[in-house]
Design an enzyme around this catalytic site. Structure first.
Site, PDB file in Angstrom:
ATOM      1  N   LEU A 102       0.823  -1.212   0.000  1.00 12.27           N
ATOM      2  CA  LEU A 102       0.000   0.000   0.000  1.00 12.27           C
ATOM      3  C   LEU A 102       0.861   1.269   0.000  1.00 12.27           C
ATOM      4  O   LEU A 102       0.344   2.372   0.106  1.00 12.27           O
ATOM      5  CB  LEU A 102      -0.941   0.013   1.213  1.00 12.27           C
ATOM      6  CG  LEU A 102      -1.887  -1.189   1.305  1.00 12.27           C
ATOM      7  CD1 LEU A 102      -2.769  -1.069   2.549  1.00 12.27           C
ATOM      8  CD2 LEU A 102      -2.753  -1.294   0.063  1.00 12.27           C
ATOM      9  N   GLN A 128       4.021   3.823  -1.720  1.00 14.77           N
ATOM     10  CA  GLN A 128       4.041   4.597  -2.971  1.00 14.77           C
ATOM     11  C   GLN A 128       4.305   3.697  -4.183  1.00 14.77           C
ATOM     12  O   GLN A 128       3.600   3.770  -5.179  1.00 14.77           O
ATOM     13  CB  GLN A 128       5.110   5.703  -2.898  1.00 14.77           C
ATOM     14  CG  GLN A 128       4.951   6.718  -4.021  1.00 14.77           C
ATOM     15  CD  GLN A 128       6.225   7.468  -4.363  1.00 14.77           C
ATOM     16  OE1 GLN A 128       7.311   7.139  -3.903  1.00 14.77           O
ATOM     17  NE2 GLN A 128       6.098   8.492  -5.187  1.00 14.77           N
ATOM     18  N   ASP A 141       0.517  -5.738   3.614  1.00 14.31           N
ATOM     19  CA  ASP A 141       0.921  -4.474   4.249  1.00 14.31           C
ATOM     20  C   ASP A 141       0.506  -4.555   5.721  1.00 14.31           C
ATOM     21  O   ASP A 141      -0.193  -5.490   6.120  1.00 14.31           O
ATOM     22  CB  ASP A 141       0.258  -3.281   3.564  1.00 14.31           C
ATOM     23  CG  ASP A 141       1.118  -2.015   3.670  1.00 14.31           C
ATOM     24  OD1 ASP A 141       1.518  -1.467   2.626  1.00 14.31           O
ATOM     25  OD2 ASP A 141       1.409  -1.585   4.813  1.00 14.31           O
ATOM     26  N   ARG A 168      -1.532  -2.538   7.106  1.00 12.83           N
ATOM     27  CA  ARG A 168      -2.916  -2.099   7.288  1.00 12.83           C
ATOM     28  C   ARG A 168      -3.812  -2.742   6.242  1.00 12.83           C
ATOM     29  O   ARG A 168      -3.330  -3.274   5.244  1.00 12.83           O
ATOM     30  CB  ARG A 168      -3.017  -0.577   7.267  1.00 12.83           C
ATOM     31  CG  ARG A 168      -2.479   0.037   6.029  1.00 12.83           C
ATOM     32  CD  ARG A 168      -2.222   1.537   6.227  1.00 12.83           C
ATOM     33  NE  ARG A 168      -1.383   2.041   5.163  1.00 12.83           N
ATOM     34  CZ  ARG A 168      -1.825   2.577   4.042  1.00 12.83           C
ATOM     35  NH1 ARG A 168      -3.122   2.695   3.835  1.00 12.83           N
ATOM     36  NH2 ARG A 168      -1.003   3.002   3.105  1.00 12.83           N
ATOM     37  N   TYR A 188      18.787   6.219   6.688  1.00 16.92           N
ATOM     38  CA  TYR A 188      18.242   5.584   5.484  1.00 16.92           C
ATOM     39  C   TYR A 188      19.382   5.090   4.584  1.00 16.92           C
ATOM     40  O   TYR A 188      19.348   3.969   4.076  1.00 16.92           O
ATOM     41  CB  TYR A 188      17.396   6.620   4.753  1.00 16.92           C
ATOM     42  CG  TYR A 188      16.673   6.159   3.512  1.00 16.92           C
ATOM     43  CD1 TYR A 188      15.648   5.223   3.580  1.00 16.92           C
ATOM     44  CD2 TYR A 188      16.989   6.708   2.263  1.00 16.92           C
ATOM     45  CE1 TYR A 188      14.949   4.852   2.437  1.00 16.92           C
ATOM     46  CE2 TYR A 188      16.288   6.345   1.124  1.00 16.92           C
ATOM     47  CZ  TYR A 188      15.272   5.413   1.215  1.00 16.92           C
ATOM     48  OH  TYR A 188      14.577   5.050   0.081  1.00 16.92           O
ATOM     49  N   LYS A 199      20.306   1.390   3.400  1.00 16.98           N
ATOM     50  CA  LYS A 199      20.321   1.017   1.980  1.00 16.98           C
ATOM     51  C   LYS A 199      21.651   0.358   1.595  1.00 16.98           C
ATOM     52  O   LYS A 199      21.663  -0.638   0.872  1.00 16.98           O
ATOM     53  CB  LYS A 199      20.025   2.230   1.087  1.00 16.98           C
ATOM     54  CG  LYS A 199      18.568   2.666   1.143  1.00 16.98           C
ATOM     55  CD  LYS A 199      17.621   1.536   0.700  1.00 16.98           C
ATOM     56  CE  LYS A 199      16.167   1.890   0.751  1.00 16.98           C
ATOM     57  NZ  LYS A 199      15.272   0.742   0.528  1.00 16.98           N
TER      58      LYS A 199
HETATM   59  C1  AKB Z   1      13.390   9.422  -0.439  1.00 18.11           C
HETATM   60  O1  AKB Z   1      13.376  10.620  -0.775  1.00 18.11           O
HETATM   61  O2  AKB Z   1      13.658   9.022   0.696  1.00 18.11           O
HETATM   62  C2  AKB Z   1      13.128   8.385  -1.510  1.00 18.11           C
HETATM   63  C3  AKB Z   1      14.395   7.898  -2.124  1.00 18.11           C
HETATM   64  C4  AKB Z   1      15.103   8.717  -3.125  1.00 18.11           C
HETATM   65  O3  AKB Z   1      14.834   6.842  -1.793  1.00 18.11           O
HETATM   66  N1  AKB Z   1      12.252   8.928  -2.494  1.00 18.11           N
END
Ligand code: AKB
Length: 316
Positions: free
Chosen positions: A10, A12, A34, A36, A140, A144
């Protein structure tokens, strides 16, 4: 791919990927999951509530449907991960390792996206190569890079057929993004349509890679269907379609809404993240190894986004 389970269905990407996969592989062969309940068209096919941090639950659902492929999309995006770094670690890494374990135990094909967020301030900024310095300074980004390495590890160590791309900012009129740094590039189309004006939280001159969702969905399917013998870089192919700063969207939008006005109200957290990412990445390795090609440039995408957003707002 014959029977596919999608986590984060659900979100993007998932919201649209689910429909595209169901069209391509048959509705009953694509299981959305998901944390939810699904609504609307997501309920047209099989759908289960799954928390990816719960290994047992993920395993149970994968077993129930006798799947052969997992597309693991559930994750927290960059800006949200900076606000809740520990939660991001738990979801992004805990969820990933659980999904990889399911793929290992059930001998499944595996897709998970990396991101331009896997690069950092010391990465070359322009035409960023496929293989280069990766020392991101965001949670993040750490997730990654670790995810890319972990997926490589599961391939080399256990023979799991893992594949992935480094997505740029994705732009779509279907589901809104949430908690990303590149989200302004979606918001700008809604505000241009509603108010002919937008305050950008990303500053003038800040270029980042972007891509229209249809190109992103095609890339996922093309990579997953490609000949494994040709894939040298399995888990983190650079792919991009557009390198743009806020003023490039302004120019493209003004071709359709001449009195559209862009102003700036910079958010330091998201600006710092954007500053640490490349201006433009080099997608040539993905083109060479599996034929990646994007169909939409900023002008073609802008025309379609403005038409679709307008139609959507009229219906609301
Ligand atoms: C974000 O902005 O965190 C994502 C990405 C580029 O991984 N859209």
């Amino acid at each position: 791919m014959k029977k596919i389970l999608v986590t984060g269905a659900l979100g993007q990407i998932g919201s649209e990927l689910l429909g595209k996969l169901r069209e391509t592989y048959g509705t009953d062969n694509v299981i959305g999951t998901d944390i939810r309940e699904a609504e609307g068209s997501h309920n047209d096919g099989p759908f289960e509530i799954v928390d990816v941090t719960n290994a047992e639950q993920l395993h149970e659902v994968a077993n129930k449907y006798n799947i052969d492929t997992v597309m693991h999309l559930a994750a927290l995006l960059s800006a949200k991960a900076e606000v809740y770094p520990k939660v991001a670690w738990d979801i992004n890494m805990g969820g990933l390792v659980n999904a990889l374990e399911v793929a290992r135990e059930l001998d499944l094909k595996f897709f998970t996206p990396s991101s331009i967020g896997a690069f950092g301030p010391s990465t070359p900024k322009d035409n960023t190569p496929q293989d280069t310095l990766q020392r991101p300074n965001t949670m993040y980004g750490v997730n990654k890079v670790a995810g890319e390495l972990l997926a490589d590890y599961y391939y080399h160590r256990f023979g799991v057929d893992t594949r992935g791309v480094r997505f740029p900012g994705l732009i779509s009129y279907v589901a809104p993004p949430g908690g990303g740094t590149t989200d302004y590039a979606v918001e700008i189309y809604y505000e241009a349509t509603k108010k002919k004006a937008y305050h950008s939280y990303i500053g003038e001159g800040t270029k980042m890679d972007m891509m229209y969702m249809p190109d992103a969905l095609n890339a996922i399917i093309q990579l997953m269907e490609s000949d494994p013998a040709k894939l040298e870089h399995r888990n983190a192919f650079n792919i991009s379609a557009i390198s743009a700063a806020p003023e490039d969207f302004e120019t493209a939008i003004q071709k359709h809404i001449p009195d559209f006005k862009l102003s700036y109200d910079v958010d330091p957290v998201r600006q710092n993240i954007a500053n640490s990412w490349p201006n433009s990445i080099d997608s040539s390795v993905a083109s060479k190894e599996w034929g990646f090609k994007a169909d939409y440039d900023i002008d073609r995408m802008t025309k379609e986004m403005l038409e679709k957003v307008e139609q959507k707002l009229v219906k609301q």
